[in-house]
Design a protein around this motif. Sequence first.
Motif, PDB file in Angstrom:
ATOM      1  N   MET A   1       0.990  -1.154  -0.057  1.00 12.10           N
ATOM      2  CA  MET A   1      -0.056  -0.034   0.228  1.00 12.10           C
ATOM      3  C   MET A   1       0.763   1.145   0.102  1.00 12.10           C
ATOM      4  SD  MET A   1      -3.032   0.952   2.702  1.00 12.10           S
ATOM      5  CE  MET A   1      -2.335   2.437   3.307  1.00 12.10           C
ATOM      6  N   ASP A   4      -1.394   7.542   1.028  1.00 12.33           N
ATOM      7  CA  ASP A   4      -2.675   8.170   0.416  1.00 12.33           C
ATOM      8  C   ASP A   4      -2.075   9.384  -0.537  1.00 12.33           C
ATOM      9  OD1 ASP A   4      -3.677   6.348   1.602  1.00 12.33           O
ATOM     10  OD2 ASP A   4      -4.561   7.557   3.174  1.00 12.33           O
ATOM     11  N   PRO A  83     -19.637  -3.919  -2.893  1.00  7.00           N
ATOM     12  CA  PRO A  83     -18.809  -3.421  -3.936  1.00  7.00           C
ATOM     13  C   PRO A  83     -19.611  -3.180  -5.317  1.00  7.00           C
ATOM     14  CG  PRO A  83     -18.256  -5.821  -3.443  1.00  7.00           C
ATOM     15  CD  PRO A  83     -19.213  -5.434  -2.366  1.00  7.00           C
ATOM     16  N   ARG A 210     -15.710   9.884   7.013  1.00  4.23           N
ATOM     17  CA  ARG A 210     -15.385   9.325   8.452  1.00  4.23           C
ATOM     18  C   ARG A 210     -16.409   8.043   8.822  1.00  4.23           C
ATOM     19  NH1 ARG A 210     -14.063  10.335  13.611  1.00  4.23           N
ATOM     20  NH2 ARG A 210     -16.066  11.357  14.087  1.00  4.23           N
ATOM     21  N   SER A 213     -16.090   5.123   7.061  1.00  2.00           N
ATOM     22  CA  SER A 213     -14.805   4.071   7.527  1.00  2.00           C
ATOM     23  C   SER A 213     -15.399   3.196   8.856  1.00  2.00           C
ATOM     24  CB  SER A 213     -13.703   4.943   8.245  1.00  2.00           C
ATOM     25  OG  SER A 213     -13.217   5.603   7.312  1.00  2.00           O
ATOM     26  N   ALA A 214     -16.191   4.050   9.862  1.00  2.00           N
ATOM     27  CA  ALA A 214     -17.072   3.317  10.669  1.00  2.00           C
ATOM     28  C   ALA A 214     -17.897   2.261  10.294  1.00  2.00           C
ATOM     29  CB  ALA A 214     -17.768   4.513  11.703  1.00  2.00           C
ATOM     30  N   THR A 216     -17.611  -0.111   8.055  1.00  2.00           N
ATOM     31  CA  THR A 216     -16.874  -1.069   8.001  1.00  2.00           C
ATOM     32  C   THR A 216     -17.291  -2.278   8.887  1.00  2.00           C
ATOM     33  OG1 THR A 216     -14.963   0.154   6.900  1.00  2.00           O
ATOM     34  CG2 THR A 216     -14.542  -1.907   7.570  1.00  2.00           C
ATOM     35  N   LEU A 217     -17.386  -1.775  10.341  1.00  2.00           N
ATOM     36  CA  LEU A 217     -17.716  -2.733  11.253  1.00  2.00           C
ATOM     37  C   LEU A 217     -19.372  -3.170  11.297  1.00  2.00           C
ATOM     38  CD1 LEU A 217     -15.617  -0.928  14.007  1.00  2.00           C
ATOM     39  CD2 LEU A 217     -15.252  -3.327  13.083  1.00  2.00           C
ATOM     40  N   ARG A 266      -9.603   0.416  -4.077  1.00  2.00           N
ATOM     41  CA  ARG A 266      -9.747   0.055  -2.766  1.00  2.00           C
ATOM     42  C   ARG A 266      -8.599  -0.577  -2.029  1.00  2.00           C
ATOM     43  NH1 ARG A 266     -14.365  -2.813  -3.522  1.00  2.00           N
ATOM     44  NH2 ARG A 266     -15.625  -0.863  -3.964  1.00  2.00           N
ATOM     45  N   GLY A 270      -5.952   0.704   1.597  1.00  2.00           N
ATOM     46  CA  GLY A 270      -6.175   0.038   2.937  1.00  2.00           C
ATOM     47  C   GLY A 270      -7.641  -0.467   2.981  1.00  2.00           C
ATOM     48  N   HIS A 271      -8.657  -0.561   1.893  1.00  2.00           N
ATOM     49  CA  HIS A 271      -9.672  -0.724   1.889  1.00  2.00           C
ATOM     50  C   HIS A 271     -10.490  -0.302   2.857  1.00  2.00           C
ATOM     51  CE1 HIS A 271      -9.731  -4.685  -0.506  1.00  2.00           C
ATOM     52  NE2 HIS A 271      -8.340  -4.644  -0.093  1.00  2.00           N
ATOM     53  N   ASP A 272     -10.341   1.376   3.155  1.00  2.00           N
ATOM     54  CA  ASP A 272     -10.857   2.081   3.785  1.00  2.00           C
ATOM     55  C   ASP A 272     -11.712   2.973   2.911  1.00  2.00           C
ATOM     56  OD1 ASP A 272     -11.682   3.968   5.736  1.00  2.00           O
ATOM     57  OD2 ASP A 272      -9.968   5.240   5.645  1.00  2.00           O
ATOM     58  N   ARG A 275     -10.528   6.858   2.834  1.00  2.00           N
ATOM     59  CA  ARG A 275      -9.431   7.230   1.894  1.00  2.00           C
ATOM     60  C   ARG A 275      -9.650   6.830   0.513  1.00  2.00           C
ATOM     61  NH1 ARG A 275      -4.966   4.395   5.720  1.00  2.00           N
ATOM     62  NH2 ARG A 275      -6.789   3.368   6.190  1.00  2.00           N
TER      63      ARG A 275
ATOM     64  N   LEU B  99     -16.789  -8.430   8.540  1.00  2.00           N
ATOM     65  CA  LEU B  99     -16.424  -6.892   8.446  1.00  2.00           C
ATOM     66  C   LEU B  99     -16.626  -6.875   6.816  1.00  2.00           C
ATOM     67  CD1 LEU B  99     -12.898  -6.790  10.009  1.00  2.00           C
ATOM     68  CD2 LEU B  99     -14.916  -5.567  10.769  1.00  2.00           C
ATOM     69  N   ALA B 100     -17.259  -5.498   6.392  1.00  2.00           N
ATOM     70  CA  ALA B 100     -17.587  -5.029   5.250  1.00  2.00           C
ATOM     71  C   ALA B 100     -16.293  -5.127   4.054  1.00  2.00           C
ATOM     72  CB  ALA B 100     -18.348  -3.847   5.144  1.00  2.00           C
ATOM     73  N   TRP B 101     -15.386  -4.908   4.665  1.00  2.00           N
ATOM     74  CA  TRP B 101     -13.969  -4.764   3.664  1.00  2.00           C
ATOM     75  C   TRP B 101     -12.876  -5.248   4.370  1.00  2.00           C
ATOM     76  CZ3 TRP B 101     -16.164  -3.149  -0.461  1.00  2.00           C
ATOM     77  CH2 TRP B 101     -17.139  -2.021  -0.438  1.00  2.00           C
ATOM     78  N   ARG B 104      -7.133  -3.238   7.741  1.00  2.00           N
ATOM     79  CA  ARG B 104      -6.009  -3.681   8.199  1.00  2.00           C
ATOM     80  C   ARG B 104      -6.201  -3.689   9.666  1.00  2.00           C
ATOM     81  NH1 ARG B 104      -1.320   0.287   6.657  1.00  2.00           N
ATOM     82  NH2 ARG B 104      -3.093   1.402   6.973  1.00  2.00           N
ATOM     83  N   ASP B 107      -6.140  -0.416  11.692  1.00  2.00           N
ATOM     84  CA  ASP B 107      -7.280   0.481  10.969  1.00  2.00           C
ATOM     85  C   ASP B 107      -8.568   0.399  11.803  1.00  2.00           C
ATOM     86  OD1 ASP B 107      -5.690   2.078   9.475  1.00  2.00           O
ATOM     87  OD2 ASP B 107      -6.365   1.067   7.663  1.00  2.00           O
ATOM     88  N   LEU B 111     -10.340   2.674  14.536  1.00  2.00           N
ATOM     89  CA  LEU B 111     -12.040   3.043  14.505  1.00  2.00           C
ATOM     90  C   LEU B 111     -12.677   3.140  15.877  1.00  2.00           C
ATOM     91  CD1 LEU B 111     -13.388   1.131  11.270  1.00  2.00           C
ATOM     92  CD2 LEU B 111     -13.155   3.509  11.561  1.00  2.00           C
ATOM     93  N   PHE B 114     -13.185   6.740  17.108  1.00  2.00           N
ATOM     94  CA  PHE B 114     -14.263   7.431  16.202  1.00  2.00           C
ATOM     95  C   PHE B 114     -14.924   8.584  17.174  1.00  2.00           C
ATOM     96  CE2 PHE B 114     -18.437   8.158  14.257  1.00  2.00           C
ATOM     97  CZ  PHE B 114     -18.299   8.347  13.245  1.00  2.00           C
ATOM     98  N   LEU B 120      -8.876   8.025   9.719  1.00  2.00           N
ATOM     99  CA  LEU B 120      -7.800   6.914   9.743  1.00  2.00           C
ATOM    100  C   LEU B 120      -6.560   7.262   8.855  1.00  2.00           C
ATOM    101  CD1 LEU B 120     -10.129   3.893   8.882  1.00  2.00           C
ATOM    102  CD2 LEU B 120      -9.199   4.908  11.104  1.00  2.00           C
TER     103      LEU B 120
END
Lengths: 328, 265
Positions: A1, A4, A83, A210, A213-214, A216-217, A266, A270-272, A275, B99-101, B104, B107, B111, B114, B120
């Motif tokens: 990677m 950025d 995706p 932002r 990003s969150a 993702t969880l 992506r 970093g798959h964020d 970013r 996880l969706a993606w 790392r 990272d 979160l 947050f 990030l």
Amino acid sequence: MMSDRRLIILLMTTSLLALFAACWLGSTPMSGGRIIAALFGSGPQSDQIIIWSIRLPRALAAFCVGAALGISGAALQGLLRNPLAEPGVLGVSASASLIASLSIYYGLAALSPWVLPAAAIIGALLATALITMAALRISSIVTLILIGIGLSSFAGALMSLLINFAPNPFTLSDVMNWMLGSVANRSFTDIGFSAPFIGIGIGLLLLSGRGLSALTLGEEAAQGMGLNLTRQRVLTVLGAGLATGGAVALAGAIGFIGIIAPHIIRPLTGHDPARALIPSAIFAGLCLVVADIAIRLIPTTNELKLGVAIALIGAPVFIWIAAQRQTS
Amino acid sequence: MKQDSQDKDFAPFPLRVDGLSVIKDGSRLVDDISFMLNPGELCVVLGPNGAGKTTLLRAILGLEPAAAGTAMLGSEIIADMPPIARARRIAYLPQMRRLAWPARVSDIVSLGRFAYGVNLAKLGSSDQAIVDGAMADCDLLHLKTRRADSLSGGELARLHCARAFAAQAPILLADEPVASLDPQHQFRILDLIRKFVGSGGSALVILHDISLAARYADRLLWMKDGKLITDGPPQTSLTAARLAEVYGINAQVNGTDILLRGRII
């Protein structure tokens, strides 16, 4: 990677080179020196017209459209955590194309050159408002996607109805042209009308980064971490709606770039999802500029439309991404 | 897991749940539940599937609208707190989802910051230190550059714990944090939560393993059909009769040792 910043600088540099190439390549051969002279307002009048009225606005239009679709795709993928999401998924592109086509069909577009772009933006905003209202009340993301698909299919059906009942071949070809997607003969005025919407849309999407990003969880954990889910959805859907509406106003329907560009970007970020936003925008813009140069250079009897060329490459890639997802 | 923030927001307030009820489609998923969670306490919620344990946690956080009752932190109603303010005081570890993606490890833990506005792309040095600390606590430092989709189940569970601890909230609500983990990892995760509680935090944890709960909990909250049946330390509340009442199973109980014999037909 890679970092950025390095990625963005690399993409920007390549994009500037591509824009320069778009000014350089074409039916009238011009040397690099003549282009630079024309870009800075010196040199023969004809050179300046070719650069400033034809080649540069066309290339910039391609870049703006790509950037709007690329960032919208990246943001929607982050929001829907899928995706395969793109502006088309939420029915925004289709609705924008529909209202634009209606304005052609009823002859309103002939009244003023502003009617067509205005209609596209109204269509996008209508679809966006509908989806935003749905997003406020519906907690399931799958349901939201299904509503988007329904909206998209309905707009598509109405488009087919328009083509079906087209009173004369001229209306038919106008509507078809709009559906195929192109940046040929765009002027700085055209860009100026779309740019504010694209700009505001991109701004909103960057604000929503932002939260993406969150997400993702997952929604549950993201809410637990303090994400206001409703606000996040409204922000992302509104931003993508405005940017996509602006893009459709400028170029008609151009699909798949909103899926493909973020897919390539992506892994480099970093798959964020946050970013990936800016690099996806620049990369999608770059792709459209390069594709538009290619279709100008390929000798064809009828002009090859940008939307058609992108779909020819994009659709198989889309299927490939979808198939990969099945196996994982 | 140090609680180094000493301003009043982070004073270790007890969490007070008062007559909390959740009604959905006419059924009372959570029915008039009241209890206290004090600083330094690890409470485990026990109960069969569908008892309303997850709904209780969500209702405490205000993610599920309460039909009646409140969950309060000090003098504040949690459901009325802005999401960011709530997240700074209560860390929530929901049931583990994919996880969706494939992000790392570092990272994902970042979160956890947050609620402190972390981005990030550029992590401040104090946030970085907190994230590194959480990773060290959960034994993740050697995995920090790995992609989350390459982790084992146990590593993933530690990753989610580290994310929750990185928030440095004084209260942790965890929904089945050890589901589908091997026994060694179950102990490992609960040791982490125990350590968090030992440093002044408080934790409300849903578990399905009764002997694990009896081993780690200061108090057990027994739930069935949305109601809180009993609230007490394992030594007194864990009885064969209670297991029969709540789970419908035959069991032999000796202190905190349990031998499950089968279901009551």
